[in-house]
Design a protein around this motif. Sequence first.
Motif, short mmCIF file in Angstrom:
data_model
loop_
_atom_site.label_atom_id
_atom_site.label_comp_id
_atom_site.label_asym_id
_atom_site.label_seq_id
_atom_site.Cartn_x
_atom_site.Cartn_y
_atom_site.Cartn_z
N SER A 13 -30.78 -36.79 -19.42
CA SER A 13 -30.02 -37.01 -20.54
C SER A 13 -30.27 -36.51 -21.71
N ARG A 14 -31.41 -35.67 -21.71
CA ARG A 14 -31.93 -34.88 -23.00
C ARG A 14 -32.38 -35.90 -24.05
N ASP A 15 -33.06 -36.88 -23.49
CA ASP A 15 -33.44 -37.87 -24.37
C ASP A 15 -34.53 -37.36 -25.31
N LYS A 16 -34.35 -37.47 -26.65
CA LYS A 16 -35.56 -37.18 -27.46
C LYS A 16 -36.65 -37.93 -27.77
N GLY A 17 -36.66 -39.04 -26.78
CA GLY A 17 -37.66 -40.15 -26.59
C GLY A 17 -38.67 -39.34 -25.68
N LEU A 18 -38.54 -38.42 -25.02
CA LEU A 18 -39.38 -37.86 -23.86
C LEU A 18 -40.91 -37.42 -24.86
N VAL A 19 -41.89 -37.47 -24.32
CA VAL A 19 -43.19 -37.31 -24.75
C VAL A 19 -43.51 -36.12 -25.46
N TRP A 20 -42.79 -35.01 -24.94
CA TRP A 20 -42.82 -33.57 -25.58
C TRP A 20 -41.86 -33.28 -26.41
N TYR A 21 -41.04 -33.95 -27.01
CA TYR A 21 -40.00 -33.91 -28.08
C TYR A 21 -40.86 -34.17 -29.41
N ASN A 22 -41.06 -33.28 -30.24
CA ASN A 22 -41.97 -33.45 -31.54
C ASN A 22 -40.86 -33.27 -32.62
N ASP A 23 -40.81 -34.41 -33.82
CA ASP A 23 -39.90 -34.10 -34.75
C ASP A 23 -40.76 -33.92 -36.25
N ASP A 24 -41.85 -33.62 -35.83
CA ASP A 24 -42.93 -33.48 -37.05
C ASP A 24 -42.92 -31.90 -37.43
N THR A 25 -41.98 -31.46 -38.26
CA THR A 25 -42.01 -30.03 -38.59
C THR A 25 -43.44 -29.50 -39.40
N SER A 26 -43.96 -30.48 -39.89
CA SER A 26 -45.22 -29.97 -40.49
C SER A 26 -46.26 -29.24 -39.57
N GLU A 27 -46.03 -29.44 -38.40
CA GLU A 27 -47.06 -28.88 -37.47
C GLU A 27 -46.59 -27.36 -37.08
N LEU A 28 -45.48 -26.85 -37.66
CA LEU A 28 -45.23 -25.62 -37.61
C LEU A 28 -46.18 -24.67 -38.68
N THR A 29 -47.11 -23.75 -37.99
CA THR A 29 -47.85 -22.95 -38.71
C THR A 29 -47.26 -22.14 -39.68
N GLN A 30 -48.04 -21.79 -40.55
CA GLN A 30 -47.51 -20.98 -42.01
C GLN A 30 -47.49 -19.46 -41.38
N SER A 31 -47.95 -19.20 -40.63
CA SER A 31 -47.72 -17.72 -39.88
C SER A 31 -46.74 -17.70 -39.22
N THR A 32 -46.11 -18.72 -38.62
CA THR A 32 -44.76 -18.71 -37.74
C THR A 32 -43.63 -18.88 -38.90
N ARG A 33 -44.03 -19.67 -39.82
CA ARG A 33 -42.70 -19.77 -40.91
C ARG A 33 -42.67 -18.37 -41.77
N ALA A 34 -43.91 -17.67 -41.92
CA ALA A 34 -43.92 -16.44 -42.51
C ALA A 34 -42.97 -15.25 -41.75
N PHE A 35 -43.36 -15.63 -40.73
CA PHE A 35 -42.73 -14.47 -39.49
C PHE A 35 -41.31 -14.58 -39.53
N LEU A 36 -40.82 -15.87 -39.55
CA LEU A 36 -39.15 -16.04 -39.32
C LEU A 36 -38.51 -15.46 -40.71
N GLU A 37 -39.42 -16.04 -41.96
CA GLU A 37 -38.85 -15.49 -42.99
C GLU A 37 -38.79 -14.01 -43.35
N LYS A 38 -39.90 -13.43 -42.76
CA LYS A 38 -39.73 -11.89 -42.98
C LYS A 38 -38.85 -11.30 -42.17
N TYR A 39 -38.76 -11.89 -40.80
CA TYR A 39 -37.85 -11.34 -39.80
C TYR A 39 -36.29 -11.37 -40.18
#
Length: 286
Positions: A13-39
């Motif tokens: 059912s694509r349930d977002k209650g699965l244990v591996w669904y994370n809605d906390d975007t604060s865990e995105l690393t700064q390097s990942t965000r910087a890579f996306l912004e630059k690219y």
Amino acid sequence: MASTNGTQAQVDSRDKGLVWYNDDTSELTQSTRAFLEKYTGLPSDQVIPHVLDIRDRAWNVWPYPCLGEFRFLGPSIDTQPSCPQILERLKGGQKLLDLGCCFGQDIRYLVSEGVPAENIYGSDLHREFIDLGYELFMDKEKLKSTFITSNIFDTSPSSGFEKIEGKIDIIYLGSFLHLFDWDDQVKIATRLVSILRPERGSLVLGRQVGSVAPGVIEHKTNESGKMYRHDAESFTRMWKEVENKTGTEWEVDAALDENEGVGHNGKHGNWHGPNVRRLRFAVSRK
């Protein structure tokens, strides 16, 4: 954790209650965000809404843990000790296949580091992930890499791999092999031998979920419902089986990370369990 039947129902059912669904975007690393912004050239305040939109559309295709935990965003090939040598080889004209490429984030990293895009191939079972990768990185009109939509178990003359059979120098497996049980991993590795050039130095490298207690575990995001998690010893033993099946010889360098850190998010803690580690490997033809 929910029962096996309950987990399967959540996957279906694509349930977002699965244990591996994370809605906390604060865990995105700064390097990942910087890579996306630059690219992509996106302003910083548009990156997170863009990522969430793509992630949730991909989740509806198939709810892999790498999607739920935002691990589809940043590259992982750059964490390989041999990454500088890989970049040099590719810039010199060698060719790489990113198998199970999902959105192709490692492909974009290699291109951003100066590798000619024409030297890189990506393959995934789901065309939707490839198309969402173009949307995520906003480069459909400019990226010149070749993407193949195919099943690695398809050995027919029209599988999609026929044009690169025996022509690839390096195959990257980022979070791919661990999706399968032992026998299917052997079948995949055997197929990789035929895709690679039959030359000394042809290379398979990557990372996957491993364990200090190797063995079969149940997991409902693959067809069989079972996966085999390796330690370095069992991974090396598996490649011995591949050697016997293909009549080839390979040097295996594999190791588990010392620390935990796979399958962890703020909502559910370490849902993979205490035995899980990251397994990194490089397998070179002798």
